[in-house]
Design a protein around this motif. Structure first.
Motif: not given
Ligand SMILES: [Fe+2]
Ligand SMILES: [Fe+2]
Length: 329
Positions: A251-255
């Motif tokens: 999710p951090q990469a997606l953000a």
């Protein structure tokens, strides 16, 4: 910086034959009751050897890990970035020192450990044998490599050997600052120009799989894990920690609006985890064998730093002698 994946593949000597069975039983009961083992307590020989190896490899990783980052201190894009990176590298050197001290309580000396590193006998985390090609690598390392280190190290705050556990408490606090400084670099680049975003994506592409490998081989191929878990040196399995890291990091990469270099990465509703593609363990073992892209450069830089610093150690020792004499007088 890290508990290295190498600790998890190095041979653990399970032979307890020289240890009196009643002492072993008492030791195991204490460990099972979650008591800390302290330096003066009796412990099985294999427990001591495993810890010396694990803690010293961990210490070496902290120190060698400063090389790929130290490489960028003079080239940081602003004074603020330079100050932050300098502080981070200084923290890592401190982690190395706490850990060398913890290992010394088991009866090994600093000199023996350094000699083992410089002669190639001791290992350090393979992640540092990859080159740092762009400034975005400072972001990716902080975010992913320190992020993986935190996952590995948080359970070590409850590892069974007291001095190691206490060193980890302080280290973990500093690691979370490292992870955030890395993510902040990635955020800035990902929201910057097209070229900056490409740089961030490229760094993610190169560091993702090596970070995943930092958790060590799969559980069914990690023969020493069972004994280490039993002695509570290790508190969670490689695959569990790896899964947790992936679940937190995706999710951090997606953000960031970046793409992870794994086409098979997909949320699995039924498992309540991300599924991920196959890991290239051949590459991992090649790096373990010392075939990492910059393994030789790392070790020669390390040995040169040690030799160049000899006068500082000598001066400090001479000063200590002088001070002791003065105090005695
Ligand atoms: Fe560290
Ligand atoms: Fe760190």
């Amino acid at each position: 910086m890290y508990t290295t994946e190498l600790q998890k593949v190095s041979a653990l000597d399970n032979s307890l034959s020289a240890d009196p069975p009643e002492l072993v039983a008492a030791f195991e009961a204490r460990v099972a009751a979650d008591a800390f083992i302290e330096p003066k307590d009796w412990m099985p020989q294999a427990y001591r050897r495993t810890l010396v190896r694990q803690i010293s490899q961990h210490a070496h990783s902290e120190i060698v890990g400063t090389l790929p980052e130290g490489n960028w201190i003079t080239r940081a894009p602003s004074l603020r970035r330079k100050a932050v990176l300098l502080a981070k590298v200084q923290d890592e050197c401190g982690h190395g020192l706490y850990l060398y001290c913890a290992a010394e309580t088991l009866g090994t000396s600093r000199e023996q450990m350094i000699e083992a590193l410089h002669s190639g006998k001791a290992k350090y985390s393979t992640i540092f044998n990859y080159p740092t090609l762009t400034w975005a690598d400072m972001g990716a390392i902080g975010w992913l490599v320190d992020g993986a280190a935190i996952m590995n190290q948080v359970p070590l705050q409850r590892t069974s050997y007291g001095p190691y556990a206490r060193a980890m408490v302080r280290i973990c606090k500093e690691e979370s600052f490292h992870q955030r400084q890395g993510y902040e670099i990635m955020m800035t680049l990902a929201n910057g120009s097209a070229a900056q975003k490409r740089m961030a994506q490229d760094a993610l592409n190169r560091w993702w799989w090596p970070s995943i490998m930092m958790f060590g081989p799969p559980d069914d191929n990690s023969p020493n894990s069972a004994q280490s878990m039993r002695w509570r040196i290790k508190r969670e399995s490689n695959d569990d920690l790896r899964q947790r890291f992936i679940d937190v990091t995706v999710p951090q990469a997606l953000a960031l609006g970046l793409t992870l270099p794994d086409p098979e990465l997909k949320w699995n509703e039924a498992r309540d985890h991300y599924d991920y593609g196959p890991i290239d363990w051949e590459e991992f073992y090649a790096v373990v064998r010392g075939e990492g892209q910059v393994a030789k450069e790392r070790m020669s830089a390390r040995v040169k730093a040690w030799e160049d610093g000899a006068w500082v150690r000598e001066a400090a020792a001479a000063h200590a002698v002088k001070k002791a004499k003065r105090n005695a007088a």
